[in-house]
Every structure is written in structure tokens, then in C-alpha cells.
Design an enzyme around this catalytic site. Structure first.
Site, PDB file in Angstrom:
ATOM      1  N   GLU A 137       0.828  -1.210   0.000  1.00 56.85           N
ATOM      2  CA  GLU A 137       0.000   0.000   0.000  1.00 56.85           C
ATOM      3  C   GLU A 137       0.863   1.261   0.000  1.00 56.85           C
ATOM      4  O   GLU A 137       0.357   2.353  -0.254  1.00 56.85           O
ATOM      5  CB  GLU A 137      -0.927  -0.003   1.209  1.00 56.85           C
ATOM      6  CG  GLU A 137      -2.021  -1.058   1.165  1.00 56.85           C
ATOM      7  CD  GLU A 137      -3.094  -0.765   0.128  1.00 56.85           C
ATOM      8  OE1 GLU A 137      -3.359   0.426  -0.136  1.00 56.85           O
ATOM      9  OE2 GLU A 137      -3.671  -1.727  -0.414  1.00 56.85           O
ATOM     10  N   LYS A 163       2.209   3.655   7.424  1.00 63.33           N
ATOM     11  CA  LYS A 163       3.247   2.672   7.107  1.00 63.33           C
ATOM     12  C   LYS A 163       4.434   3.326   6.398  1.00 63.33           C
ATOM     13  O   LYS A 163       5.567   2.836   6.488  1.00 63.33           O
ATOM     14  CB  LYS A 163       2.660   1.561   6.238  1.00 63.33           C
ATOM     15  CG  LYS A 163       1.805   0.560   6.996  1.00 63.33           C
ATOM     16  CD  LYS A 163       2.652  -0.341   7.882  1.00 63.33           C
ATOM     17  CE  LYS A 163       1.880  -1.506   8.433  1.00 63.33           C
ATOM     18  NZ  LYS A 163       2.718  -2.452   9.210  1.00 63.33           N
TER      19      LYS A 163
END
Length: 385
Positions: A137, A163
Site C-alpha cells: 500500500e 506505514k
């Protein structure tokens, strides 16, 4: 030489359970961190626990903790003195991250910082290796196809952005403090114990439910989204291999093949002999049963296909499952992992889908039998009915 000690955050998740089994087979002592919950959520690792019915594994231990609690993290790292830390814990549902962006940033981004800083503060940079579970992602609005370690990042969700921070703070601590800290940029990986809210498991559970007459229709979002899907067992092996290298580095882990959600659903239903046609466009698209292979259905499900019929609508589009910003295409280039780690996936997508569908059919039939018999096993039944 004494055995290695590993600490795994997110031990009760799909990856945590497979990694724990993998490391225990390698002779490790494994400590797992799990969040406190009022409901049972240890079904994936129950076989590792000692209880009245089984001996369990004496090298497996767990403790309660949370990535948002720095004092908790510091205390247990100090007590356990791990040789390897695998940070797998995260608020990992992309759609939900739009609803809980602050918590996602705190747990997924700053949580990684808390682990790295604990290792540094405790003077363990020469002893403890850290693995950070990064994600495809990060690539989001992809800048090149396929995606490799050199592809620019462009995350498209609070989860991806959190992230991204975790990825770069891992790189920063590696370079600033000479730590062994590495990122595994893992593309989608699934298994029979994948969480039920993730689209692959949602599909295979629906195949089982619909085949057994316990669900009418499956609601999905963007059928055109394409993902690079592999098996979690292969991916945790890659995590282990990264931590055995002499020098830390970052690696893309992927199969190099991409499949749309529509095609995944088509293949999953075909496992039980149900062949689909997709009609309509956009939010009006539907998946309907075009044909039924009775022999295959009866062989897989163990009963006649009386609950389904040709022309039945079994998939519908629900805009609720659309993301505010969509990631349309992910496909990874894992050539670096192949060349340096010697890693290649052992499971095919077809084999994985078969395993997932068979498991969900068996699980549903077993739970239904338990309910009819008057036995309720909570951590197997809590999310089924």
C-alpha cells in the site's frame, strides 16, 4: 550455542501465527505480544498454548501489550532481551483506516518508532535485529509497473501513510544508529486463517455460506481492483530469511502476478463447481450463476446443490465498500529477494484458493454440527453466524 529468542508483535494475526510456528520449528524461543480483548481472539495460536487438553509448546510465551504504550514495550524488550523483533502488529484494514486515521497513525507509524527507540535506549542495537512489516500500500497510486524497491511511494490511505512513516523511520534508525533494521515490503498475502473482513477471506467464506444455503448474496466494492496475492506461509519465510542476512536491507516480497477481485471471486466459486457471469457496469454490476457442475459441487460441498440455482444473483456491488481514494493495480517485482535471499513462492494462487474454500466449507459444516449438538466453541463460532 544457545537458542535464539524472538519477539513477535501481532502474534494472534495471520502472519504472527504462521511466523511463530516457523520460528519454533527452527528452534527459537518465541514471545508474542497481543492486545487485551474481552473476546477470544487466540484461535490461530491455540495449538501453541499449554492447557488441560494439550501440552502446548514450552518454547512459546505471550504477554499483553500495545504499540501505543511505550512503557510496556520498553519493559518487555528489557526483560526478554530478544535476538529478533518482528513488528507485525498494526491496524491493518485499509478501509477502516479512513474511519480511524489518528489511531492508525499512532499504532502503525509511531508504534514502530517506539520499538526502535526502545532497542536504542536499552543498548541493544548490537544484539537485537528488527523487522518492520511494510506493505505494498506504500505504492498506492503506482508510479511504475511492476513495483520494486526503487519504485517511488505514493500511499493512498491513512494506513499507507502511517506505514510510510514506519518504513522511513526504520531506514533512519538503521543509518543513524547502525541498527540491524529492515523492511519487508509485502504484497497481499492470504491463507485459510486470513481475517474474515479482508476481501479474499470474505469471498471464500461467502462461497461456503452460499453453497450451504446460509447466505444469499455477497456484497463487494471495486471489482476492478487488482492485487498481487500470495500465501502467508511463503511470506513469513521471507521475513525469516531477511533477518538471517549479514547486512540489513529492504525487500519487496511478491508473486509477480496480479488478479482482479472479480477474477478471484470467479475462481473461488468455480472451486465448488459454480460458474459465474458478471453483468452490468459500475455499481449496477452483478455476479450471477451461469452454470453448476453438480458432480464437482457434491464432491466439494458434500451435498446436492439444492440451495442455489442457475440465474441466481450471488454477488452485488455496495458503494459502502468503496475507498475515498482507491489503489487500482499492485504487482510486485521480487527479483532482489530471489537473488539475495534465495526466496521464491512455493504456493500458487490456484492452490491457495482451493485451500481457503475447502477450509471455510469444513469450518462451517463443523460449527453447524457443533451447534446442532449443543456444543458452542466461542472462538470458532464468534464470527461465523
Amino acid at each position: 550455542m544457545s537458542e535464539k529468542v524472538a519477539l513477535i508483535t501481532g502474534i494472534t494475526g495471520q502472519d504472527g501465527s504462521y511466523l511463530a510456528e516457523h520460528l519454533l520449528q527452527k528452534g527459537y524461543t518465541v514471545w508474542g505480544m497481543k492486545r487485551r480483548s474481552s473476546s477470544f481472539n487466540t484461535s490461530r495460536i491455540d495449538a501453541l498454548f499449554a492447557n488441560d487438553r494439550q501440552e502446548g509448546n514450552p518454547h512459546f510465551h505471550y504477554f499483553y501489550g500495545d504499540l501505543t504504550d511505550a512503557s510496556n514495550i520498553i519493559r518487555y524488550i528489557q526483560e526478554i532481551q530478544p535476538d529478533e523483533i518482528y513488528n507485525l502488529a498494526a491496524m491493518s484494514h485499509v478501509k477502516v483506516s479512513f474511519d480511524t486515521p489518528e489511531y492508525t497513525g499512532n499504532a502503525d507509524g509511531l508504534g514502530t518508532l517506539r520499538i526502535l527507540e526502545a532497542v536504542r535506549m536499552l543498548g541493544l542495537t548490537g544484539k537485537t535485529k528488527v523487522y518492520q512489516a511494510s506493505t505494498s500500500e506504500l505504492f498506492g497510486l503506482v508510479q511504475q509497473v511492476p513495483q520494486s524497491e526503487k519504485t517511488p511511494f505514493y500511499p493512498r490511505s491513512p494506513y499507507g501513510v502511517a506505514k510510510l512513516y514506519a518504513y522511513w523511520i526504520t531506514v533512519n534508525y538503521r543509518e543513524a544508529y547502525d541498527m540491524f533494521a529492515c523492511n519487508g515490503i509485502l504484497f497481499n498475502h492470504e491463507s485459510p486463517v486470513r481475517g474474515e473482513t479482508f476481501v479474499t477471506r470474505k469471498i471464500t467464506r461467502a462461497v461456503a455460506n452460499i453453497s450451504l444455503g446460509m447466505q444469499k448474496v455477497l456484497s463487494l466494492g471495486n471489482l476492478d481492483a487488482k492485487r498481487d496475492w500470495g500465501h502467508a506461509k511463503d511470506f513469513v519465510e521471507a521475513m525469516y530469511l531477511m533477518m538471517q542476512q549479514d547486512q540489513p536491507d529492504d525487500y519487496v516480497i511478491a508473486t509477480g502476478k496480479t488478479t482482479s477481485i472479480r477474477e478471484f471471486a470467479r475462481r473461488a466459486f468455480a472451486e465448488v463447481g459454480v460458474h459465474l457471469d458478471f453483468v452490468g457496469n459500475g455499481a449496477n454490476e452483478k455476479g450471477v450463476i451461469a452454470a453448476i457442475d453438480r458432480n464437482r459441487f457434491e464432491g466439494m460441498v458434500g451435498m446436492r446443490p439444492d440451495a442455489i440455482y442457475t440465474g441466481q444473483e450471488v454477488i452485488q456491488i455496495d458503494p459502502f465498500y468503496y475507498r475515498p481514494t482507491e489503489v487500482s493495480l499492485l504487482i510486485g517485482d521480487a527479483s532482489k529477494a530471489r537473488d539475495i535471499l534465495g526466496w521464491t513462492p512455493k504456493h500458487t494462487l490456484e492452490d491457495m484458493i482451493t485451500e481457503m474454500v475447502e477450509n471455510d466449507i469444513d469450518l462451517l459444516k463443523r460449527n453447524h454440527h457443533l451447534m446442532k449438538s449443543g456444543f458452542v466453541v466461542h472462538n470458532e463460532l464468534e464470527d461465523i453466524f
